[in-house]
Design a protein around this motif. Structure first.
Motif: not given
Lengths: 422, 157
Positions: A84-87, A167, A169, A328-329, A332-333, A335-336, A339, A342, A401
């Motif tokens: 589930s790790e982005p990318g 999830a 996590i 924005r990048a 985005n991260i 926000r991830f 969300h 836990c 960033f």
């Protein structure tokens, strides 16, 4: 470079037992069960230098050796297929197209720690992947590779495919175990480590899909063959998932130590449309972004990327060109992570949402210059103060960033709008 | 009328529980069975599962509410889940969501009046190399264009 992880990809019906076996599959498993002792197997994997491919890079053989051999408790082996790790999308490729490599690797690892019950925990969203794994497991049972008294050796092993339910996590090993126990995916304090106190308090090893998928090849060709590839401390090959502003996105198998810039420009086709590279995240969304000048001398191995101030992680390479708004990048991260937190630890639960709000207001033209140092401050207060590495995973990219693109953040705040995309 | 599993689902329930070393470990797959049977996991469903699993309803609710894939309210027949995380965002995910908002006339989190579609934005689905993409119920749809999206959705009743 000889492909080992991707050797079956692209072969017709690669997911079936018939094809897998015709290409040498399950011969290593038979060799392990009929001819090897668990201690031998652990030593062989130690000698290969194989390190965990989920993100932490911990030596696999060493992790197995932490399981107390004489424990009277049940022992469990869990394949972490919660990608589930982005990318990152390399495990999904193996799950869907070479599930038997994962099954065989899981069996081998289970034997090493003398587990009689193994699980493959797959994220709930991968329904097709779960079906492919279930079918592969059923085929393996039917062929007698799993079950009671395998090959007449007296060794019993059951393998259960278990779906998560959404999830991120649950990719963290202790959270995965909490979830597998039937609860919320809450990480647990370490120590104690799963090797001594894991699933239901029993000795447990959790290994990533890619780590396990490498085992059949290592057992077939020998540890020395694996260790002959890569660098001194990063042996073998690794799968890289390449995405974003790149000509040829996809999964690549690369020998450890391969030059990062060459990989991006030649193997992956470089940034398309005549655009310039602005930044690249080397190891998944939790890792610090690197500026183009920072990757000039970086090689794709654990040590080299760490020396450059980031981490190899899951090998999720996210490429960003000059049209990218870094504010924005970053939002985005953030926000991830907001969300996916836990909620157990105050620094993470509160800090992630706070950082997201700050990045959001900056991005939407309502930021203040003092927001930047505030985010850095929050990030610093999360790092190292949480039960699990999720907190660090949220804190690191936020700080990176801002540190790497501070001018852009300041301009975005001053002009109350994106100065890159207009 | 109290919710309960059909005889057939009860058999599946028992078979599921039997696979695990402890009954409580079967919670996630049992919740999937319940969601399939009852449509969503509201208070009645949760109370029923709690009895079947010998657990407090509050604990079952705690599990249901933690994971994104359990729906505590009814949703449309086709759940459109657009990935919004960075790699997909870099390749046009926001345009996909905007297109769907206009096409369906709903915001993320809402369901069309005819009960056909629910629209959601979700996090990384491990399909970054074929971005932008969406998941509709069990299936991934990758390398999306407006034309492809129309083709996919127009065929869904």
């Amino acid at each position: 470079m000889e492909k080992l992880l991707l050797r079956n990809i692209g072969v017709a019906a690669s997911h079936t037992l018939a094809t897998y076996q015709s290409r040498g599959g399950y011969a290593p498993w038979r060799k392990v069960v009929e001819n090897m002792k668990p201690e031998q197997l652990i030593e062989e994997v130690k000698a290969s230098g194989l390190r965990g491919r989920g993100g932490a890079g911990f030596p696999t053989g060493m992790k197995w050796s932490f399981v107390p051999k004489d424990s009277p408790k049940a022992k469990y082996l869990v394949c972490n297929a919660d990608e589930s790790e982005p990318g990152t999308f390399k495990d999904r490729l193996l799950i869907e197209q070479d599930p038997h490599a994962i099954v065989e690797g899981t069996l081998i690892a289970a034997f090493a720690i003398q587990s009689h019950t193994a699980f493959i925990y797959i994220r709930g969203e991968m329904v097709f992947g779960a079906t492919r794994l279930e079918e592969a497991v059923a085929e393996a049972y039917q062929a007698g590779f799993i079950g009671k008294n395998i090959f007449g050796s007296g060794y019993d092993l059951e393998l259960i495919v278990h779906r998560g339910a959404g999830a991120y996590i649950c990719g963290e090993e202790t959270a995965l175990l909490s979830s597998l126990e039937g609860g919320r995916g809450w990480p647990k304090v370490k120590p104690p480590f799963p090797a001594t106190h894991g699933l239901f308090g029993c000795p447990t090893v959790v290994n990533n899909v890619e780590t396990l998928a490498a085992l059949p090849w290592i057992l077939e060709r020998g540890a020395a063959a694996y260790a002959a590839m890569g660098t001194e401390k990063s042996k073998g090959t690794k799968l890289f998932s390449v995405s974003g502003h790149i000509a040829r996105p996809g999964v690549y198998e690369v020998e450890m130590g391969y030059p990062f810039k060459k990989f991006l420009e030649e193997d992956c086709g470089g940034v398309p449309g005549g655009k310039k590279l602005k930044g690249v995240i080397p190891g998944g969304g939790s890792m610090p972004v690197l500026r183009p000048e920072e990757i000039e001398k970086v090689n794709l191995d654990y040590e080299s990327v760490q020396a450059a101030g980031s981490l190899l992680g899951s090998g999720g390479v996210i490429v960003m060109d000059e049209t990218t708004c870094m504010v924005r990048a970053a939002w985005n991260i953030a926000r991830f992570y907001a969300h996916e937190s836990c909620g157990q630890c105050s620094p993470c639960r509160e800090g992630c949402h706070w950082m997201e709000k700050l990045f959001h207001r900056i991005e939407h033209g309502e930021g203040q210059q003092s927001d930047l140092d505030l985010i850095l401050n929050i990030s610093g207060n999360i790092m190292g103060n949480t039960i699990c590495p999720f907190g660090d995973a949220a804190a690191m990219p936020a700080a990176a960033f801002i540190k790497k693109y501070r001018d852009e953040f300041e301009a975005h705040i001053a002009e109350k709008r994106c100065t890159v995309r207009g | 009328m109290a919710l309960e599993f059909s005889a057939e689902t009860l058999k599946k329930f028992e078979a599921t529980v039997a696979r695990y070393p402890k009954k409580e470990a079967a919670m996630l797959p049992v919740l999937y069975l319940a969601q399939q049977e009852f449509g969503h996991l509201g208070p009645e469903a949760i109370a029923y599962i709690a009895k079947l699993m010998d657990q407090a309803p509050a604990r079952v609710h705690g599990v249901v509410s933690f994971y994104t894939m359990y729906n505590t309210k009814p949703i449309g027949r086709h759940h459109i889940q657009v990935c919004r995380t960075l790699p997909c965002a870099l390749r046009g995910a926001e345009r996909v969501t905007d297109f769907l908002k206009k096409k369906l006339g709903i915001e993320p989190g809402q369901t069309t009046a005819d009960g056909r579609f629910t629209l959601s934005e979700v996090e990384c689905l491990a399909s970054c190399g074929t971005a932008p993409m969406m998941q509709v119920n069990d299936d991934y749809y990758e390398n999306l264009t407006e034309e492809k999206i129309n083709g996919i959705l127009d065929g869904m009743k």
